[in-house]
Design an enzyme around this catalytic site. Structure first.
Site, mmCIF file in Angstrom:
data_model
loop_
_atom_site.group_PDB
_atom_site.id
_atom_site.type_symbol
_atom_site.label_atom_id
_atom_site.label_comp_id
_atom_site.label_asym_id
_atom_site.label_seq_id
_atom_site.Cartn_x
_atom_site.Cartn_y
_atom_site.Cartn_z
ATOM 1 N N ILE A 1 -38.264 -2.529 -24.764
ATOM 2 C CA ILE A 1 -37.048 -1.778 -25.097
ATOM 3 C C ILE A 1 -35.930 -2.184 -24.140
ATOM 4 C CG2 ILE A 1 -36.050 0.477 -25.521
ATOM 5 C CD1 ILE A 1 -38.389 -0.200 -27.355
ATOM 6 N N HIS B 1 -24.455 0.574 -29.896
ATOM 7 C CA HIS B 1 -24.169 -0.689 -30.573
ATOM 8 C C HIS B 1 -24.088 -0.529 -32.088
ATOM 9 C CE1 HIS B 1 -24.580 -3.532 -27.166
ATOM 10 N NE2 HIS B 1 -25.407 -2.615 -26.685
#
Length: 612
Positions: free
Chosen positions: A425, A134
């Site tokens: 996470i 990302h």
């Protein structure tokens, strides 16, 4: 902290069914509700605005009426392989976080033990995501996600080069169908670029977008573009990290579930597993969806994980020409808890479609529903009419480990002094992993030194991993040379992906040579093509049987309970197979063998480097 406003909101919506209290620097929410969605909503209502980094988290103690939450699945055996071991660092969880942390810790002269309850690394969220690296364009400034995504993204060329993992910086496009969205999106782009530090964010015209993505819907008027976005094979990177860790002296113990801990005076003194009790100096909690359970075992639970399912579909490579990068579309409507999914051209030239986002209380329910696939295609097929369900060759569902604050937890224990948490996470956890691992490495070294341990550099640390040669990527001259060196590279086992017997054997002989069909599939791709192993899986199982000198009936698809052969189809097949080393006939029952004995993974380059 005054949480009277939180209590008023809960009282107004849920009467006296739910209450909140401030305890041990966290907000504990208790009560009983009739739906999981209501539980999620109630806990989100308790998230209070704070400065970054966030210090107060929500702990969910609300019961779901009439439902017993599933217990963690554990390996079906006990032994004493690990009993009495005294690692300097015990890393719990061998996903991308745990594997990368273990690798970074081998830069020091430390006894590092990485454990995971599954039969291979990256079998949960780290192997069940879209593989996007990302750019960080949609993350809140000041969040840990945003802090780490910029650092992690910038590290990918170096890390993937060192670990010999394919990586493509293909860019990300977000298209908009409404001209009226131009000014709000422009303001958003400027904010991302100049305030949040995502400097490559830009707006491009519809013409420029369609030059890059010629098969996309012609009605898209303009697009937001981040050239820093990329894609990687997520499980391939986790495997590479783990293999490099083993090559540098770490030990990996698979099929090893953490069942409990002894804590005395704020110190974890021992950790109980199904493979014996170990006595670590420090513990790193990288247990994904089970990170809050591990924290509770350690007497240090100050956050909760609420699992979130996401389903992806993988299309045949023939669809690869229709999407060149990472492409999605958005309306001005806000999507608060999901990036919305999209289309991604993978490093292996498939197209991946998804994911969606569905809240669940089941941390290990990886079933894929028709409803999820339909929802994903209903949204993403708008990008291109060429993206069709008929091109699906497989699909999968992952479970993300979200906190109610929708951010990471990277910090030392609060009440237990020798634990470090790497929790919450979820996306973009794959992108952030290289940067997070460096910080946790530094935290671990500092914690060990604080406790009086001498920690020295490992001068022999080698950051480079040699990958298995890929036959399908070689020129004719390179193929001929490789086959001359190793004739097994001339025997094609998987026609869809052009995988040779030599590649399969090299995967089984690698530092983390896990002996299951799916492990081989994830390392060198037999069974990843259109037929999904319909032709090659029996051949792969036979190669595993021969290479590992185990009965064919002992070979598993992915775990101890994923039996491939149940019994003989001919009267004398079993006896014939046993006479021929067990490779040509089927042993009648899976309980004839012990998976823990047969599926031993890893080449013992470093004295029990990998324990199966």
């Amino acid at each position: 902290m005054d949480i009277s406003a939180v209590q008023k909101r809960l009282l107004k919506k849920y009467n006296n069914a739910v209450s909140a209290r401030f305890e041990n620097e966290c907000i504990v929410v208790s009560g009983m509700l009739d739906s999981w969605d209501d539980i999620i909503d109630a806990c989100r209502m308790c998230v209070v605005p704070q400065k970054q980094p966030r210090t107060v988290h929500v702990v969910n103690n609300i019961s779901l009426r009439g439902v017993q939450f599933p217990r963690m699945k554990t390996p079906p055996f006990f032994d004493n392989v690990l009993n009495g071991r005294t690692p300097d660092v015990l890393v719990i969880g061998a996903g991308i976080s745990g594997a990368s942390i273990a690798r970074e810790l081998t830069k020091w002269k430390l006894n590092v033990l990485l454990v995971d309850k599954e039969a291979d690394v990256a079998l949960h969220a780290s192997g069940r995501n879209d593989g996007e690296v990302h750019p960080g364009v949609d993350l809140r400034k000041g969040s840990l996600k945003q802090h780490y995504v910029l650092r992690g993204n910038a590290m990918y060329e170096r890390v993937c080069n060192e670990l010999s993992v394919p990586f493509k910086r293909c860019g990300q496009y977000v298209g908009f169908f409404e001209r009226a969205a131009f000014v709000p999106v422009l303001l958003y782009v400027l904010h991302r670029k100049y305030v949040c530090g995502v400097k490559d964010t830009k707006l491009i015209s519809g013409k420029a977008f369609h030059n890059a993505e010629p098969y996309a819907d012609a009605r898209i008027k303009f697009a937001m573009y981040n050239p820093s976005a990329g894609c990687v094979c997520p499980y391939g990177l986790a495997v590479a990290y783990a293999e490099n860790a083993v090559a540098n002296g770490a030990r990996v113990s698979l099929q090893t579930a953490v069942l409990g801990m002894e804590v005395a005076d704020g110190i974890i003194t021992s950790v109980v597993t199904n493979r014996g009790t170990v006595y670590p100096k420090i513990v790193i909690n990288a247990a994904g969806a089970f990170a809050d359970d591990v924290a509770e075992m350690a007497g240090d639970k100050f956050f909760s994980i609420h699992p979130r399912r996401g389903t992806n579909s993988i299309l045949d490579k023939k669809s690869g020409k229709f999407i060149n990068a990472i492409t999605s579309w958005k309306a001005l409507k806000n999507t608060a808890y999901t990036k919305g999914g999209g289309l991604l051209h993978t490093v292996h030239d498939n197209v991946l479609v998804g994911p969606d986002a569905v809240e669940t209380y089941e941390k290990e329910n990886f079933a894929t529903t028709q409803e999820s696939i339909d929802a994903v295609f209903a949204r993403q097929s708008r990008i291109s009419k060429n993206i069709l369900k008929s091109a699906i060759i497989t699909y999968f569902t992952g479970v993300r480990a979200a906190t109610f604050e929708e951010d990471f937890i990277i910090e030392r224990g609060r009440r237990t002094r020798n634990i470090i948490h790497c929790a919450g996470i979820q996306s973009p956890g794959l992108t952030t992993a290289p940067a997070v691992a460096l910080d946790i490495e530094a935290m671990a070294v500092a914690l060990l030194r604080e406790n009086g341990n001498v920690v020295e550099k490992n001068e022999s640390f080698n950051p480079r991993r040699k990958s298995i040669p890929v036959l399908r990527e070689m020129s004719d001259e390179e193929r001929n040379k490789k086959i001359q060196e190793n004739p097994d590279y001339g025997i094609i086992v998987c026609r869809c992906e052009e995988v040779s017997k030599g590649e399969i054997i090299d995967a089984l002989r690698s530092p983390l040579g896990v002996a299951t069909v799916d492990a081989v599939k994830k390392r060198v791709r037999p069974g990843m093509g259109r037929c999904q192993g319909g032709f090659c899986m029996p051949l792969v199982a036979k190669i595993i049987s021969e290479e590992k000198n185990m009965p064919l009936a002992a070979v598993r698809k992915s775990s101890a309970d994923s039996v491939i052969t149940f019994g003989s189809t001919k009267a004398n097949a079993a006896s014939y197979g046993e006479k021929n080393g067990g490779n040509d006939g089927c042993v009648a029952s899976s309980d004839r063998v012990s998976f823990s004995d047969c599926a031993v993974s890893g080449t013992r380059q470093n004295d029990e480097a990998t324990i199966g």
